[in-house]
Design a protein around this motif. Structure first.
Motif, PDB file in Angstrom:
ATOM      1  N   GLY A 351       0.808  -1.206   0.000  1.00 37.36           N
ATOM      2  CA  GLY A 351       0.000   0.000   0.000  1.00 37.36           C
ATOM      3  C   GLY A 351       0.846   1.262   0.000  1.00 37.36           C
ATOM      4  N   TYR A 352       2.162   1.093  -0.040  1.00 31.36           N
ATOM      5  CA  TYR A 352       3.077   2.232   0.007  1.00 31.36           C
ATOM      6  C   TYR A 352       3.307   2.791  -1.405  1.00 31.36           C
ATOM      7  CZ  TYR A 352       3.804   0.257   4.623  1.00 31.36           C
ATOM      8  OH  TYR A 352       3.597  -0.236   5.891  1.00 31.36           O
ATOM      9  N   HIS A 353       4.113   3.817  -1.472  1.00 31.55           N
ATOM     10  CA  HIS A 353       4.416   4.494  -2.732  1.00 31.55           C
ATOM     11  C   HIS A 353       4.938   3.480  -3.750  1.00 31.55           C
ATOM     12  CE1 HIS A 353       6.067   7.285  -5.625  1.00 31.55           C
ATOM     13  NE2 HIS A 353       5.709   8.333  -4.905  1.00 31.55           N
ATOM     14  N   ASN A 354       4.387   3.525  -4.968  1.00 36.88           N
ATOM     15  CA  ASN A 354       4.785   2.536  -5.971  1.00 36.88           C
ATOM     16  C   ASN A 354       6.187   2.765  -6.522  1.00 36.88           C
ATOM     17  OD1 ASN A 354       4.186   4.812  -7.519  1.00 36.88           O
ATOM     18  ND2 ASN A 354       3.044   3.696  -9.073  1.00 36.88           N
ATOM     19  N   GLY A 355       6.808   3.870  -6.143  1.00 40.34           N
ATOM     20  CA  GLY A 355       8.193   4.075  -6.529  1.00 40.34           C
ATOM     21  C   GLY A 355       9.186   3.333  -5.648  1.00 40.34           C
ATOM     22  N   GLU A 356       8.731   2.855  -4.512  1.00 41.52           N
ATOM     23  CA  GLU A 356       9.607   2.082  -3.614  1.00 41.52           C
ATOM     24  C   GLU A 356       9.917   0.719  -4.229  1.00 41.52           C
ATOM     25  OE1 GLU A 356      10.948   3.154  -0.962  1.00 41.52           O
ATOM     26  OE2 GLU A 356       9.728   4.824  -0.210  1.00 41.52           O
ATOM     27  N   MET A 357      11.182   0.316  -4.182  1.00 39.96           N
ATOM     28  CA  MET A 357      11.561  -0.963  -4.787  1.00 39.96           C
ATOM     29  C   MET A 357      10.844  -2.144  -4.140  1.00 39.96           C
ATOM     30  SD  MET A 357      13.337  -0.510  -7.435  1.00 39.96           S
ATOM     31  CE  MET A 357      13.722  -2.248  -7.720  1.00 39.96           C
ATOM     32  N   ASP A 358      10.543  -2.039  -2.845  1.00 39.50           N
ATOM     33  CA  ASP A 358       9.838  -3.138  -2.179  1.00 39.50           C
ATOM     34  C   ASP A 358       8.424  -3.333  -2.708  1.00 39.50           C
ATOM     35  OD1 ASP A 358      12.018  -3.704  -0.658  1.00 39.50           O
ATOM     36  OD2 ASP A 358      11.120  -3.209   1.275  1.00 39.50           O
ATOM     37  N   MET A 359       7.888  -2.376  -3.446  1.00 36.23           N
ATOM     38  CA  MET A 359       6.537  -2.500  -4.014  1.00 36.23           C
ATOM     39  C   MET A 359       6.556  -3.041  -5.442  1.00 36.23           C
ATOM     40  SD  MET A 359       4.427  -1.639  -1.610  1.00 36.23           S
ATOM     41  CE  MET A 359       5.632  -2.450  -0.507  1.00 36.23           C
ATOM     42  N   LYS A 360       7.739  -3.184  -6.041  1.00 36.96           N
ATOM     43  CA  LYS A 360       7.830  -3.666  -7.428  1.00 36.96           C
ATOM     44  C   LYS A 360       7.506  -5.159  -7.505  1.00 36.96           C
ATOM     45  CE  LYS A 360       9.691   0.392  -8.496  1.00 36.96           C
ATOM     46  NZ  LYS A 360       8.968   1.462  -9.198  1.00 36.96           N
ATOM     47  N   THR A 361       7.101  -5.605  -8.696  1.00 34.01           N
ATOM     48  CA  THR A 361       6.643  -6.985  -8.877  1.00 34.01           C
ATOM     49  C   THR A 361       7.420  -7.682  -9.992  1.00 34.01           C
ATOM     50  OG1 THR A 361       4.953  -6.523 -10.555  1.00 34.01           O
ATOM     51  CG2 THR A 361       4.341  -6.152  -8.270  1.00 34.01           C
ATOM     52  N   ILE A 362       7.066  -8.945 -10.179  1.00 35.30           N
ATOM     53  CA  ILE A 362       7.744  -9.773 -11.186  1.00 35.30           C
ATOM     54  C   ILE A 362       7.003  -9.737 -12.522  1.00 35.30           C
ATOM     55  CG2 ILE A 362       8.673 -11.366  -9.492  1.00 35.30           C
ATOM     56  CD1 ILE A 362       6.452 -13.369 -10.567  1.00 35.30           C
TER      57      ILE A 362
END
Length: 436
Positions: A351-362
């Motif tokens: 739910g955090y900012h989509n620019g954070e690497m932890d929010m990126k997906t495969i």
């Protein structure tokens, strides 16, 4: 004359070679879209995953994919299946809500509520069906809704008490889907798995159980490839494997203090509606005349950013939403929003900012139309939609994506270049026979 004949044979062979990808496109292949909820972009890098590794050799991989803002299950999945930003498709939360009546419907119950999903934007299932294709949704968010009188040809919904990590059931689901393709001639199926999201929430992304579920996913990919072969679909089925968002470790006491928003403003007095206990993203409707007071008070709260909806960054693609309340709150990475004092049990969240690497997906894909051993630069998930339309050979509905971003993943990319090369070779051939 002999030289002309030799040139004719050479040029003819070159034309055939150049035109091969174009002729290949005349056969419509099938498409399976698989989503593993909460599969962060780097989850396979600290685990032995031979089947996912093999996919890189046998297909394509993106370095990572950026989900939309919001990095939540329903909003992100619906962006993938519609190619629209969240402000356009209006699925603005996992929970269905009404800020006027204070209605709040839990996530799994929301999945069957058409009034939450049907906002004038057509998902890929319906667009494909309107062009003569047969489609199905297997637990995929949005698949169980009705869109202006149209339903997906076949839609299965998760039950409220569904167990997400049953490996035997995962394989049974794959067998069902393969039979839909081979025995019932479905063209598009979307298949959803609720892991590794559940483990990420309960144990955190760094817990050994997260690594175990990634290994289970890897075994499932191996089983999938075997099932494709058993059903003789290797030359007919394209597969895309992706996710909706990543996951990050929640910061907890005694390392940090939780953000208890009621310390900074009287929610009962100043707010008429709120969803503030749902990970890193919160929404709030101030009471009449209180918007500036609410905004100013929340601006003093630590480890978050508060926005007036009208002033949201353009990159969020949320400001035009009619559903979103006037105040939007985004916590800093790893901090959870707590409205009053609720015991927050999650060890991981999104739910955090989509620019954070932890929010990126495969993103992985393989099949007859995809290149092999190809790694692409990152892209936004909104661009997956036109790629899927290209694979299914259908006219897309209006969307915010661009095929130019993802078409390099396919065989015969740069179709105009191939046609130009063929035209040049044809000119050479004409020159051979018309030259004096």
């Amino acid at each position: 004359m002999k030289m002309r004949l030799e040139l004719f044979l050479v040029v003819s062979a070159l034309i055939c070679a150049t035109g091969k990808p174009l002729s290949k496109a005349t056969a419509r292949n099938k498409l399976l879209l698989i989503s593993f909820d909460g599969f962060r972009w780097d989850y396979d890098q600290d685990v032995d995953t031979p089947n996912l590794d093999q996919l890189v050799k046998d297909g394509v991989k993106a370095k990572y994919v950026t989900p939309p803002m919001l990095t939540m299950t329903s909003p992100s999945h619906f962006t993938t299946i519609t190619g629209r930003w969240v402000e356009d498709h209006e699925v603005v939360h996992n929970m269905m809500f009404n800020s006027t009546t204070n209605l709040k419907v839990p996530h799994k119950q929301t999945l069957s509520r058409s009034e939450w999903w049907n906002n004038g934007v057509l998902p890929l299932w319906i667009t494909a069906q309107n062009q003569g294709l047969k489609t199905a949704s297997f637990y995929y968010p949005g698949g169980g809704a009705n869109y202006s009188g149209q339903a997906v040809n076949r839609a299965l919904l998760e039950k409220f008490d569904h167990v997400d990590d049953n490996e035997t059931e995962w394989r049974e689901n794959i067998d069902k889907v393969m039979s839909w393709f081979s025995d019932e001639d479905f063209h598009l199926v979307t298949l959803y798995y609720g892991e590794p999201d559940n483990v990420g929430h309960a144990k955190g992304p760094d817990h050994p159980d997260r690594k175990k579920i990634i290994q289970q996913i890897d075994r499932t990919i191996g089983y999938l490839r075997g099932a494709i072969s058993r059903h003789h679909l290797n030359d007919k089925l394209n597969v895309i494997i992706t996710s909706d968002h990543g996951m990050t470790t929640v910061k907890k006491r005694p390392l940090v203090d939780e953000i208890i928003l009621n310390k900074y403003l009287n929610l009962l007095k100043l707010a008429s509606f709120e969803i503030l206990d749902y990970g890193g993203f919160g929404i709030l409707t101030p009471r009449p005349g209180k918007e500036q007071e609410v905004y100013d008070a929340l601006s003093n709260a630590p480890n978050l950013t508060v926005y007036k909806k009208s002033e949201l960054p353009e990159s969020f693609r949320l400001a035009k939403s009619e559903r979103l309340p006037p105040i939007v709150i985004v916590a800093d990475l790893g901090f959870n929003l707590n409205s009053r004092f609720i015991v927050y049990v999650n060890r991981g969240d999104h739910g955090y900012h989509n620019g954070e690497m932890d929010m990126k997906t495969i993103f992985r894909a393989f099949g007859p139309d995809f290149k092999k051993n190809f790694v692409s630069e990152p892209f936004d998930s909104v661009h997956v939609y036109p790629l899927m339309c290209k694979l299914l050979q259908i006219e897309p509905a209006p969307h915010n994506g661009s095929l130019s971003v993802t078409e390099e993943l396919l065989h015969g990319t740069g179709g105009s270049t191939a046609r130009l090369s063929a035209a040049l070779l044809l000119s050479m051939l004409l020159f051979v026979f018309t030259a004096p």
